[in-house]
Design a protein around this motif. Structure first.
Motif, PDB file in Angstrom:
ATOM      1  N   TRP A   1       0.827  -1.212   0.000  1.00  0.00           N
ATOM      2  CA  TRP A   1       0.000   0.000   0.000  1.00  0.00           C
ATOM      3  C   TRP A   1       0.859   1.259   0.000  1.00  0.00           C
ATOM      4  CZ3 TRP A   1      -3.443  -2.175  -2.176  1.00  0.00           C
ATOM      5  CH2 TRP A   1      -4.419  -3.004  -1.656  1.00  0.00           C
ATOM      6  N   GLU A   2       2.020   1.215   0.648  1.00  0.00           N
ATOM      7  CA  GLU A   2       2.922   2.365   0.599  1.00  0.00           C
ATOM      8  C   GLU A   2       3.407   2.598  -0.832  1.00  0.00           C
ATOM      9  OE1 GLU A   2       5.345   5.584   1.436  1.00  0.00           O
ATOM     10  OE2 GLU A   2       3.703   4.706   2.605  1.00  0.00           O
ATOM     11  N   GLN A   3       3.758   1.522  -1.520  1.00  0.00           N
ATOM     12  CA  GLN A   3       4.199   1.658  -2.908  1.00  0.00           C
ATOM     13  C   GLN A   3       3.076   2.186  -3.791  1.00  0.00           C
ATOM     14  OE1 GLN A   3       6.141  -1.785  -4.609  1.00  0.00           O
ATOM     15  NE2 GLN A   3       5.750  -1.103  -6.714  1.00  0.00           N
ATOM     16  N   VAL A   4       1.862   1.693  -3.568  1.00  0.00           N
ATOM     17  CA  VAL A   4       0.712   2.168  -4.339  1.00  0.00           C
ATOM     18  C   VAL A   4       0.533   3.673  -4.153  1.00  0.00           C
ATOM     19  CG1 VAL A   4      -1.814   2.088  -4.466  1.00  0.00           C
ATOM     20  CG2 VAL A   4      -0.490  -0.036  -4.433  1.00  0.00           C
ATOM     21  N   ALA A   5       0.605   4.128  -2.901  1.00  0.00           N
ATOM     22  CA  ALA A   5       0.434   5.556  -2.628  1.00  0.00           C
ATOM     23  C   ALA A   5       1.521   6.383  -3.310  1.00  0.00           C
ATOM     24  CB  ALA A   5       0.435   5.806  -1.122  1.00  0.00           C
ATOM     25  N   GLN A   6       2.766   5.914  -3.218  1.00  0.00           N
ATOM     26  CA  GLN A   6       3.868   6.665  -3.819  1.00  0.00           C
ATOM     27  C   GLN A   6       3.753   6.705  -5.342  1.00  0.00           C
ATOM     28  OE1 GLN A   6       6.095   8.487  -2.198  1.00  0.00           O
ATOM     29  NE2 GLN A   6       5.199   7.859  -0.221  1.00  0.00           N
ATOM     30  N   ASP A   7       3.409   5.581  -5.945  1.00  0.00           N
ATOM     31  CA  ASP A   7       3.283   5.539  -7.407  1.00  0.00           C
ATOM     32  C   ASP A   7       2.125   6.418  -7.884  1.00  0.00           C
ATOM     33  OD1 ASP A   7       5.389   3.800  -7.440  1.00  0.00           O
ATOM     34  OD2 ASP A   7       4.193   2.003  -7.836  1.00  0.00           O
TER      35      ASP A   7
END
Length: 434
Positions: A59-65
């Protein structure tokens, strides 16, 4: 949507359809974009229940992307323990008029109550392609034909077990009947192994045991009537409690199970399985990732296996019935329109593939299911497609008032402070207040 319409994926096996067939082939995105374009910064707050295993990183990667592709949008994502999120944080935030923009939404009674109170954004016009991409799995997140949340994962419950410990105890095949499960418990105890871990300290993991006994004691027709009319008069509901009481009597659980948490820390029920201190745990489809996050190397252990809850011979219950559900996200009614765009991105094929590859669960977008790498999750997906009847988690199905009363009665039974009849009485009394 009436209560019967929350009955999940009934007749899958008879129709020859698995979860992949139920989900459409298109991925979210096309026709769903509401590109914010240039302008002032928009902040989207996002609450979810990922606190362990690989999912917080996903979810952190999703938010950053997403922010990289939308420079005028700031996504503030926060993970909370599932129990805190469902029981207090979200209800309190909604009641106070200050909810997050994007948050976990549970189907059944909870979503019906939230829609009735005007808390959720209708999504059909905003992200139609995303909704169609998950097919029939979206049905429990619809109310009166309108969609208020979209499930990103869906699966069924079963036993996550240590194949090495089973071998040590001389158990060569997974139990398929309740009697075989009892025999396995005996064999494990004889080998000096704790048979089953349960996180009764969190309440709901203990309650799920009664749900399974009810599912396998009551006919599908009886369960449908109970969901539609709060009709718990059939003797099978008391039978379920008696079966559970008898099972508790063979002492299958770890010492101190009444105070054990479910999914947080090495001492939790999932942690006991992860570190070889208990042979199995009854838990939902997400548990492989949770167990993996509690091992020393943060990897799903090779010894892990899965099998469905066994049939109860001679009962009215369908031996191929399964208990299950999923996790979904919805937007607050007051959220900016960019919230729906973030949800569409979370449900896109690429993100769903990332979710599947992480071992966090079974994705609902069909095209992403081939990315499942964990063999246990593949077994859960196969179990789902083989189920003749899938019942939504009972506390979710019945709603907060009846569900909480039911769970309290079940935990009392685990503690030796209640009877099988008490569980049904609490359910009936709670339903009478509605």
């Amino acid at each position: 949507m009436n209560r019967r319409s929350t009955r999940l994926l009934a007749g899958l096996a008879a129709a020859g359809l698995g979860i992949g067939a139920l989900a459409g082939c298109s991925a979210g995105g096309g026709g769903d974009s509401t590109d914010a374009g240039e302008g002032e910064k928009v902040t989207i707050t996002w609450w979810h229940n990922a606190t362990s295993g690989p999912l917080p990183g996903v979810w952190e990667q999703v938010a950053q992307d997403f922010m990289a592709d939308h420079p005028n949008i700031v996504v503030e994502q926060t993970g909370y323990q599932n129990e805190d999120l469902q029981r207090t944080l979200i209800p309190n935030a909604l009641a106070a008029g200050d909810p997050p923009d994007l948050f976990q939404v549970w189907p059944g009674g909870e979503i019906r109550d939230q829609v009735a109170n005007g808390y959720l954004m209708a999504l059909d016009d905003a992200i139609p392609d995303t909704i169609s991409s998950v097919g029939a799995t979206v049905n429990p997140w619809q109310v009166d034909g309108a969609t208020y949340a979209v499930p990103f994962t869906f699966g069924i419950e079963g036993f996550w077990y240590n194949k090495d410990l089973f071998e040590q105890a001389g158990i060569t095949e997974a139990p398929t009947t309740l009697d075989e499960l009892k025999d396995a418990v005996g064999a494990l105890k004889d080998a000096g192994i704790t048979p089953i871990a349960v996180g009764a300290g969190d309440g709901w993991p203990a309650a799920h045991w009664w749900y399974q006994f009810a599912l396998h004691s009551c006919s599908p027709e009886t369960l449908s009537a109970a969901a539609a009319d709060f009709d718990f008069s059939d003797p099978c509901f008391v039978d379920a409690g008696e079966q559970l009481e008898e099972f508790i009597g063979i002492n299958p659980f770890q010492e101190g199970f009444l105070g054990t948490p479910a999914q947080t820390g090495a001492g939790s029920s999932a942690g006991l399985v992860a570190n070889g201190q208990a042979a199995m745990e009854l838990m939902g489809h997400w548990n492989a990732g949770t167990i993996g996050g509690l091992t020393p190397d943060q990897q799903v252990p090779e010894f892990l296996g899965w099998f469905p809850f066994p049939a109860i011979e001679g009962s009215a219950g369908d031996p191929n019935a399964a208990l299950g559900g999923g996790d979904g996200f919805g937007c607050s009614a007051e959220a900016p329109p960019e919230c729906a765009e973030l949800l569409a991105y979370i449900m896109s094929e690429d993100v769903q593939k990332l979710f599947a590859e992480s071992g966090s669960g079974i994705p609902t977008v069909a095209a992403a299911q081939a990315s499942l790498e964990d063999p246990n999750l593949k077994m859960v997906a196969d179990g789902l497609s083989a189920a003749s009847f899938v019942q939504l988690w009972l506390d979710t199905e019945y709603g907060t008032t009846v569900g909480n009363a039911m769970n309290e009665g079940i935990v009392n039974l685990f503690a030796g402070a209640g009877t099988p009849e008490d569980i049904v009485t609490k359910m009936q009394d709670a339903a009478a207040t509605l």
